[in-house]
Design a protein around this motif. Sequence first.
Motif, PDB file in Angstrom:
ATOM      1  N   LEU A  80     -26.802 -59.409  -8.430  1.00 22.52           N
ATOM      2  CA  LEU A  80     -27.042 -59.755  -7.030  1.00 22.52           C
ATOM      3  C   LEU A  80     -27.310 -61.244  -6.843  1.00 22.52           C
ATOM      4  CD1 LEU A  80     -29.439 -56.838  -5.988  1.00 22.52           C
ATOM      5  CD2 LEU A  80     -26.991 -57.038  -5.489  1.00 22.52           C
ATOM      6  N   LEU A  81     -27.472 -61.989  -7.933  1.00 23.63           N
ATOM      7  CA  LEU A  81     -28.008 -63.343  -7.873  1.00 23.63           C
ATOM      8  C   LEU A  81     -26.988 -64.361  -8.365  1.00 23.63           C
ATOM      9  CD1 LEU A  81     -31.468 -62.385  -9.399  1.00 23.63           C
ATOM     10  CD2 LEU A  81     -30.859 -62.495  -6.968  1.00 23.63           C
ATOM     11  N   ASN A  82     -27.216 -65.620  -7.998  1.00 24.16           N
ATOM     12  CA  ASN A  82     -26.359 -66.702  -8.465  1.00 24.16           C
ATOM     13  C   ASN A  82     -26.916 -67.250  -9.780  1.00 24.16           C
ATOM     14  OD1 ASN A  82     -25.514 -69.611  -8.762  1.00 24.16           O
ATOM     15  ND2 ASN A  82     -24.246 -69.033  -7.025  1.00 24.16           N
ATOM     16  N   PRO A  83     -26.125 -67.263 -10.847  1.00 25.97           N
ATOM     17  CA  PRO A  83     -26.665 -67.674 -12.146  1.00 25.97           C
ATOM     18  C   PRO A  83     -27.107 -69.134 -12.214  1.00 25.97           C
ATOM     19  CG  PRO A  83     -24.294 -67.328 -12.274  1.00 25.97           C
ATOM     20  CD  PRO A  83     -24.723 -66.808 -10.946  1.00 25.97           C
ATOM     21  N   VAL A  84     -26.532 -70.004 -11.394  1.00 20.44           N
ATOM     22  CA  VAL A  84     -26.994 -71.394 -11.378  1.00 20.44           C
ATOM     23  C   VAL A  84     -28.416 -71.458 -10.835  1.00 20.44           C
ATOM     24  CG1 VAL A  84     -26.597 -73.704 -10.471  1.00 20.44           C
ATOM     25  CG2 VAL A  84     -24.653 -72.299 -11.161  1.00 20.44           C
ATOM     26  N   ASP A  85     -28.656 -70.731  -9.767  1.00 21.81           N
ATOM     27  CA  ASP A  85     -30.001 -70.671  -9.197  1.00 21.81           C
ATOM     28  C   ASP A  85     -30.987 -70.101 -10.213  1.00 21.81           C
ATOM     29  OD1 ASP A  85     -32.060 -70.675  -7.169  1.00 21.81           O
ATOM     30  OD2 ASP A  85     -31.731 -68.538  -6.927  1.00 21.81           O
ATOM     31  N   ILE A  86     -30.621 -69.008 -10.886  1.00 24.62           N
ATOM     32  CA  ILE A  86     -31.518 -68.390 -11.862  1.00 24.62           C
ATOM     33  C   ILE A  86     -31.732 -69.314 -13.057  1.00 24.62           C
ATOM     34  CG2 ILE A  86     -31.825 -66.418 -13.415  1.00 24.62           C
ATOM     35  CD1 ILE A  86     -32.205 -65.878 -10.391  1.00 24.62           C
ATOM     36  N   GLU A 133     -23.506 -65.278 -19.584  1.00 23.87           N
ATOM     37  CA  GLU A 133     -22.824 -66.361 -20.296  1.00 23.87           C
ATOM     38  C   GLU A 133     -23.132 -67.713 -19.667  1.00 23.87           C
ATOM     39  OE1 GLU A 133     -18.346 -67.923 -21.585  1.00 23.87           O
ATOM     40  OE2 GLU A 133     -18.600 -65.875 -20.812  1.00 23.87           O
ATOM     41  N   ILE A 134     -23.131 -67.766 -18.354  1.00 24.37           N
ATOM     42  CA  ILE A 134     -23.438 -69.018 -17.661  1.00 24.37           C
ATOM     43  C   ILE A 134     -24.876 -69.446 -17.926  1.00 24.37           C
ATOM     44  CG2 ILE A 134     -23.777 -70.022 -15.359  1.00 24.37           C
ATOM     45  CD1 ILE A 134     -21.298 -68.366 -14.485  1.00 24.37           C
ATOM     46  N   LEU A 135     -25.827 -68.509 -17.870  1.00 27.01           N
ATOM     47  CA  LEU A 135     -27.222 -68.844 -18.173  1.00 27.01           C
ATOM     48  C   LEU A 135     -27.347 -69.458 -19.563  1.00 27.01           C
ATOM     49  CD1 LEU A 135     -29.178 -65.730 -16.837  1.00 27.01           C
ATOM     50  CD2 LEU A 135     -29.292 -68.052 -15.944  1.00 27.01           C
ATOM     51  N   SER A 145     -18.406 -76.275 -17.730  1.00 27.53           N
ATOM     52  CA  SER A 145     -17.335 -75.788 -16.864  1.00 27.53           C
ATOM     53  C   SER A 145     -17.060 -74.336 -17.214  1.00 27.53           C
ATOM     54  CB  SER A 145     -16.062 -76.625 -17.034  1.00 27.53           C
ATOM     55  OG  SER A 145     -16.287 -77.948 -16.579  1.00 27.53           O
ATOM     56  N   PHE A 146     -16.790 -73.533 -16.199  1.00 22.50           N
ATOM     57  CA  PHE A 146     -16.614 -72.094 -16.410  1.00 22.50           C
ATOM     58  C   PHE A 146     -15.695 -71.564 -15.329  1.00 22.50           C
ATOM     59  CE2 PHE A 146     -17.634 -67.667 -15.614  1.00 22.50           C
ATOM     60  CZ  PHE A 146     -17.740 -67.121 -16.881  1.00 22.50           C
TER      61      PHE A 146
END
Length: 335
Positions: A80-86, A133-135, A145-146
């Motif tokens: 439900l969340l944006n991984p950049v924000d988390i 993976e982004i985290l 970059s992803f």
Amino acid sequence: MDVGVFLGSQYAPQQDIYSAFQGLVEQTRLIRDTGYDAVWLGQHFLSAPDQYLQTTPMLARLAAEAGDMRLGTNLLLLPLLNPVDIAEQYATMDVITGGRLILGVGLGYRDEEFNAFQINKKHRVGRLVEGVEILKRLWTEENVSFEGKHFTLDNVTISPRPIQKPRPQIWFGATADPAIKRAALQGDAWIATSMTEWGEMKQQVDLFHQTRKEAGLPEKVEFAKCVELFVGDDKESALREAEPFIGAKYKAYYSWGMGDNVPGNSGANSSDFADLARNRFIIGGVDDVIQDCLHHRDTLGVTHLIVRLNFPGMPMELVRRNIERFGREVIPAIR
């Protein structure tokens, strides 16, 4: 075996929410002073008419009372969340906690939440996998970059990054067998549900370790198990005292659909609380509770027991008694 406490932060509509918040602060101090190893908070949205205190600000506030305990999320609903924000929020959380953060993540299961966030529930696995993976990359790399199906990043760097090196651990909550395989391959640990009966759990523990072995991953890994727990004077009186609170909580869980992916008997059709609790919850006198905790440690191989000792509607004096009795009379016998 370490022992942490899951602090339930869901309250009835009529409850004074500021007093409830103060109760969580008081409980954290008591947990700290009674020999526990960690404090955990969960996450849900749109729990109305019940009130649910949100995870990130609560965890930051409780960190001030936690001493040397670890602090964890059980679980953040990452799809439900944006991984950049988390990544940014929980890098900051790792700083606040002095490097004692564990990030637990899970799929989520409530249609209301996915609909309100305008996210197709069918995409939750892909969003979880890409998000993790982004985290990992944002916490350990510069200029990330992803390009995935759900998220795209172009030359992104976060700062500050977490204190822990290489990064905070990411633990996966998982109930169904495919999710347990995912936890084995992509997570640093698995957090098992409190709904699965212990006999079914043993088979899933074997699946978790076998999956890691076949992938060439280290077999020595943490395994956490959530448990609803109540310590009374004896088995009969403990069941009687716990039923109004744990029983009501599980009626809510089943109405939300939480038991849908549980292997074997989820307990959703149990009409008797003692039957629901058997081989699922830890409820009894001190000796009963010690025996069941040792079963988790020695038979299931649990390395981190996550116990819930407070439940919606439970009077504070009963919560305090539960925390103190377990901490002082049980924990020394199970370490």
